[in-house]
Each structure stands twice: as structure tokens, then as C-alpha cells.
Design an enzyme around this catalytic site. Structure first.
Site, short mmCIF file in Angstrom:
data_model
loop_
_atom_site.label_atom_id
_atom_site.label_comp_id
_atom_site.label_asym_id
_atom_site.label_seq_id
_atom_site.Cartn_x
_atom_site.Cartn_y
_atom_site.Cartn_z
N HIS A 1 -8.99 9.05 6.27
CA HIS A 1 -7.60 8.89 5.83
C HIS A 1 -6.76 9.77 6.74
O HIS A 1 -6.43 10.91 6.42
CB HIS A 1 -7.45 9.31 4.36
CG HIS A 1 -6.02 9.27 3.87
ND1 HIS A 1 -5.25 8.14 3.91
CD2 HIS A 1 -5.24 10.25 3.36
CE1 HIS A 1 -4.06 8.41 3.42
NE2 HIS A 1 -4.01 9.69 3.10
N ASP B 1 -4.06 3.25 2.22
CA ASP B 1 -3.88 2.63 3.54
C ASP B 1 -4.18 1.13 3.47
O ASP B 1 -3.48 0.31 4.07
CB ASP B 1 -4.80 3.29 4.57
CG ASP B 1 -4.73 4.80 4.50
OD1 ASP B 1 -3.84 5.38 5.12
OD2 ASP B 1 -5.57 5.39 3.80
N ARG C 1 -2.58 -4.64 3.15
CA ARG C 1 -2.49 -5.90 2.39
C ARG C 1 -1.03 -6.32 2.19
O ARG C 1 -0.70 -7.50 2.31
CB ARG C 1 -3.19 -5.76 1.04
CG ARG C 1 -4.70 -5.62 1.14
CD ARG C 1 -5.30 -5.34 -0.24
NE ARG C 1 -5.00 -6.42 -1.17
CZ ARG C 1 -5.03 -6.27 -2.50
NH1 ARG C 1 -5.31 -5.10 -3.04
NH2 ARG C 1 -4.76 -7.31 -3.28
N ARG D 1 -1.30 -0.69 1.85
CA ARG D 1 -0.22 -0.89 2.82
C ARG D 1 -0.55 -2.06 3.74
O ARG D 1 0.32 -2.88 4.07
CB ARG D 1 -0.02 0.39 3.63
CG ARG D 1 0.60 1.54 2.85
CD ARG D 1 0.50 2.85 3.60
NE ARG D 1 1.24 3.91 2.93
CZ ARG D 1 0.99 5.21 3.07
NH1 ARG D 1 0.01 5.62 3.87
NH2 ARG D 1 1.72 6.11 2.43
N SER E 1 -9.91 9.72 -2.65
CA SER E 1 -9.06 8.53 -2.69
C SER E 1 -9.19 7.70 -1.42
O SER E 1 -8.81 6.52 -1.38
CB SER E 1 -7.59 8.92 -2.90
OG SER E 1 -7.17 9.89 -1.96
N ARG F 1 -3.72 24.18 11.64
CA ARG F 1 -4.41 23.19 10.80
C ARG F 1 -5.66 23.80 10.18
O ARG F 1 -5.98 23.56 9.02
CB ARG F 1 -4.79 21.99 11.67
CG ARG F 1 -5.61 20.93 10.96
CD ARG F 1 -5.84 19.73 11.88
NE ARG F 1 -6.76 18.77 11.30
CZ ARG F 1 -8.07 18.83 11.42
NH1 ARG F 1 -8.63 19.86 12.07
NH2 ARG F 1 -8.84 17.90 10.88
#
Length: 318
Positions: free
Chosen positions: A179, A152, A157, A155, A147, A92
Site C-alpha cells: 500500500h 486502492d 474499480r 479506487r 487493510s 521516514r
């Protein structure tokens, strides 16, 4: 410099699945008068621009073309979707270092052109790379945003609207923080038609086991990307629409409240981290951070999310 600024010109850096889907959605909305695609693979950008441009008879008036670095100068918004994908066996941290270099190179080109644009970062990990872009540019923090948790929250809502059987437009709800895995729902800010979710649920007669249903909805939001990637390899339609929503409010100075990723400098007791937080977004980027009174467990979750991101930034030596 004002003479060089062109209204409603959007430059998209990265013509892959997310960048091209965003360009397609943006063109259909009629929000931009010019859309320029830039990609390290110039031929690929040419192909994407041509394919999009051939649909111009069916769009609102818009010019779509391959862009150059000089196009940064008079853009109003520059959206960065470019980035490397994690290779097999790659750590990562190695991926973070690679994408950090890509973002810094793009930002250097933007600054060199003396652009007055708002930079919107969509490349993941978006919060970390937004921080990198802010520090590299030296610009006011409101002009460089990520962003964040806009997708998220969409999604969230959607799932609440499905559960409650109401129009998603009447559901106001946010996921906040990173995020990523440490994001969380702000139930304290969740309303349906102005009624708090806890007060609304007894009215809808669908919540025999509301606590379990809440957990299911949250789990579904947090795992959505993994499921979609497993099914089809990548997510790009919904994030494309989320980017249209953010860019639209900048181009039209709508001053909408969106949970974009922005640099916190004491808000919510957090310093030196970019997180998805409700912000008033309009011309020029973030105009105001909304400091809402969160529930105690939500405040704890936000601090934890910030700590995870700050640890990653230390690993990167940013």
C-alpha cells in the site's frame, strides 16, 4: 475462553479522523452490536463517543462507548488506526520506529487480555506495521491482517467503472503489493461482468487509445491519496468504508475475496513480507490466500514490492 467472546463487538484503537469516520460508517451499517473507542487522549475519545452516541436514535441498534483495555478480551475485531504523523524534518525511519513502538504497545495490551479477536491494522505504513503486529503477538498469521490494498482496489474499480460507463459492482479488479508507491494493477485479474478487460474494451467503443487510458487510470489511483491530502489534509471517508467492508466480512463470515495485507510464507515465491494479496476473509480473519496466475510483469512487480518492504523491515531490525 469461549464464554468471554462477544459476537459483533468491535474495538477501535485511535479515535482520530480515520477511526471516528470508520466508527460512524460501521454504526450506520448495523454490522456491530457494540463499538468501543480507545485513544491515548481519553477526553478526545469521550467526545467522539458522545457525538456518535447521540445519533443512536437514527442508527440500527448499536452501543457506542469509550472502551478500556479490558474490552479487548471479548472483542471479535480490534481495528488499529492509531499512529504518529510525520513531523517536519523527521526521517521516514524515525517515523517507522515511532509507529512500531505504538503498534507493539497496543498489541502487548491485546495479548495480555487473552483476546480471541482478529486484529486489523490500518495505521501506515500498513504492510510493515502488520508484520510488526504479527511478530509481536505470536498469533497465527491469519488473525492479524492489514487493510492492504482494499482502498486502492476500490479506487481502481471506481475509475474503471467511470471509464467504461458501467456499475462499479460489475467491475472486479485489484491493486496488489505494497500500500504505497510500489503497488500495481493486476490487469490479469481485471474483469467486467466476467469478461476480461482486454476483451471487454473493444466492445465499449471508448478505447481509442486504451494503453494511454490505462496509464492514466493507474497514475490516478497511485496519486489519489497525495491529491486528497493536498486538497483537504487527510483521507478518511473512503478508508473508513474500506474498513467497514473488511470488518463486515469478518463479523458475518462472508468469506469475501479482498486484497488485505497478509504474511506470505512462500506464496508467489515470497517469504517474510506482508502485502496486499487477494484473500478469502471471514470469521477468524484470512482463511485462504488466493494464488492467482499473474502476468510475468505483474509477478516481477510483486517481487519488487516485497523486496522494498523487506528492506524496510531490515532497517527496523524486525
Amino acid at each position: 475462553m469461549e464464554a468471554n467472546w462477544k459476537s459483533r463487538k468491535v474495538v477501535i484503537v485511535g479515535a482520530g479522523a480515520v477511526g471516528s469516520t470508520f466508527a460512524y460508517a460501521l454504526a450506520q451499517k448495523g454490522l456491530a452490536e457494540e463499538i468501543d473507542l480507545i485513544d491515548a487522549n481519553h477526553d478526545y475519545a469521550e467526545g467522539q463517543a458522545l457525538d456518535l452516541a447521540h445519533g443512536q436514535p437514527y442508527y440500527p441498534a448499536v452501543q457506542i462507548r469509550v472502551g478500556k483495555k479490558q474490552d479487548y478480551r471479548d472483542a471479535q475485531v480490534i481495528v488499529i488506526t492509531a499512529g504518529a504523523k510525520q513531523a517536519y524534518g523527521e526521517s521516514r525511519l524515525a517515523l517507522l520506529q515511532k509507529n512500531k513502538g505504538i503498534i507493539e504497545s497496543i498489541v502487548d495490551d491485546i495479548v495480555r487480555e487473552e483476546s480471541q479477536a482478529v486484529i486489523l491494522v490500518a495505521t501506515n505504513p500498513v504492510d510493515i506495521l502488520t508484520y510488526v503486529a504479527i511478530k509481536r503477538s505470536g498469533w497465527p498469521k491469519g488473525r492479524v491482517i492489514g487493510s492492504g490494498t482494499v482502498l486502492d482496489s476500490a479506487r481502481f474499480r471506481y475509475l474503471l467503472s467511470q471509464h467504461c460507463g458501467v456499475d462499479v459492482g460489475n467491475v472486479h479488479a485489484y491493486f496488489l503489493g505494497e500500500h504505497g508507491d510500489s503497488e500495481f494493477p493486476a490487469w490479469s485479474m481485471t474483469h467486467i461482468a466476467g469478461v476480461s478487460i482486454d476483451d471487454y474494451c473493444p466492445l465499449c467503443n471508448k478505447c481509442n487509445a486504451w494503453e494511454m487510458e490505462r496509464e492514466r487510470i493507474v497514475k490516478t489511483v497511485k496519486e489519489s491519496a497525495y491529491h486528497i491530502i493536498n486538497y483537504k489534509g487527510a483521507t478518511y471517508f473512503a478508508i473508513g468504508m474500506a474498513l467497514v467492508r473488511i470488518v463486515g466480512t469478518i463479523l458475518q463470515d462472508q468469506r469475501s475475496v479482498l486484497p488485505v495485507s497478509t504474511l506470505l510464507e512462500g506464496e508467489y515465491g515470497i517469504f517474510n513480507a506482508c502485502l496486499g494479496i487477494p484473500c478469502v476473509v471471514g470469521q477468524g480473519g484470512v482463511r485462504q490466500i488466493v494464488t492467482a496466475p499473474l502476468f510475468p510483469d505483474e509477478k516481477t512487480a510483486l517481487l519488487k514490492s516485497a523486496s522494498i518492504l523487506q528492506d524496510a523491515l531490515r532497517e527496523l531490525n524486525v
